[in-house]
Design an enzyme around this catalytic site. Structure first.
Site, PDB file in Angstrom:
ATOM      1  CD  GLU B  48      -2.939  -1.122   0.165  1.00 20.18           C
ATOM      2  OE1 GLU B  48      -3.070  -0.098  -0.528  1.00 20.18           O
ATOM      3  OE2 GLU B  48      -3.576  -2.164  -0.042  1.00 20.18           O
ATOM      4  CG  ASN B  52      -0.699   5.286  -0.860  1.00 20.42           C
ATOM      5  OD1 ASN B  52      -1.597   4.998  -1.649  1.00 20.42           O
ATOM      6  ND2 ASN B  52      -0.888   5.363   0.442  1.00 20.42           N
ATOM      7  NE  ARG B 106      -5.313   3.892  -5.825  1.00 18.70           N
ATOM      8  CZ  ARG B 106      -4.885   2.654  -6.058  1.00 18.70           C
ATOM      9  NH1 ARG B 106      -4.927   2.152  -7.255  1.00 18.70           N
ATOM     10  NH2 ARG B 106      -4.421   1.928  -5.066  1.00 18.70           N
TER      11      ARG B 106
END
Lengths: 110, 148
Positions: B48, B52, B106
């Protein structure tokens, strides 16, 4: 990631193998959408039996296809998620929108 | 607290490296006294944070650099730092809210996963200067040891 798409009447069966992260999200999205946009699909079945990892990029693809199929009053099902993948699906709350089944046979029996 | 071991690596902001980064930190975490399930959680949060950096920090451009450092502080504590020099986050508080995403396609679950699966999360970011994320996880005392 390997992808197998199979159309059975108005059902699109998608079997995914490998890891569902940002590297494969775009390809997955495009391949499924191409079928959804050109064929008469009202049921979408995603088989995650051979998916070994999923993160929010993979979840994004699933939720996006759910929105798409729902917009034409279609239904979506997820089958075969392993314990670790199922944990992430449940944590994200996707299971409240899309029903989870153990295998493809379970859906045929609905 | 003493540092027992660490691994530090840097790579360009291309999606192929997300899998590499999480696998690498996951493999490093096997040195800790933790379960396979816990290692899966570590891999998820690294995935994650690195995603990002690539998606938001560098807007999917491959020219950026992402730095990852994982440190074992003792048998049960791991610290992970993920740093980019991308566009940064203007409002960190807002970015950390569940379901917030600057991209409507998203889910905005990245920070939620990081907060849920780690014991500590610290985000330092300045627009134009990049983002530094520190994650800390203390692994539970195993039952057999607690009873001993």
């Amino acid at each position: 990631m390997e992808l197998e798409l199979k159309q059975i009447r108005n059902t699109l069966l998608v079997r995914v193998k490998g890891e569902m992260d940002m590297l494969v999200a775009e390809k997955l999205r495009k391949e499924i959408d191409r079928k959804l946009e050109t064929k008469q699909i009202t049921n979408l079945v995603i088989n995650l039996e051979k998916v070994t990892f999923i993160d929010s990029s993979g979840l994004g693809v699933i939720i996006g296809r759910y929105k798409k199929i729902s917009s034409v009053s279609g239904k979506m099902y997820i089958v075969g998620a392993s314990t670790s993948v199922r944990k992430i699906l449940m944590f994200s709350g996707i299971n409240k929108l899309i029903s989870l089944y153990n295998n493809e046979q379970d859906i045929i029996n609905i | 607290m003493n540092m027992k071991n660490y691994v530090r690596f840097e790579f360009p902001s291309v999606p192929e490296n997300v899998s590499f980064a999480r696998s690498c930190v996951g493999a490093f975490a096997t040195q800790l006294d933790c379960t396979l399930e816990e290692i899966e959680e570590i891999k998820l949060v690294v995935s994650e944070a690195v995603s990002n950096s690539i998606i938001h920090g560098y807007k999917n451009q491959p020219h950026g650099k992402v730095l990852v450092m994982a440190t074992i502080l003792d048998d049960r504590i791991m610290e992970i730092m993920i740093e980019d020099k991308g566009i940064g986050i203007a409002d960190v508080k807002q970015a950390m809210e569940p379901s917030f995403s600057s991209d409507p396609g998203r889910m905005g679950l990245g920070f939620t996963f990081m907060k849920s699966f780690m014991d500590e999360l610290e985000v330092v970011s300045q627009p134009g200067e990049g983002t530094n994320i520190k994650l800390k996880r203390c692994f539970l005392v195993k039952d057999k040891e607690a009873l001993a």
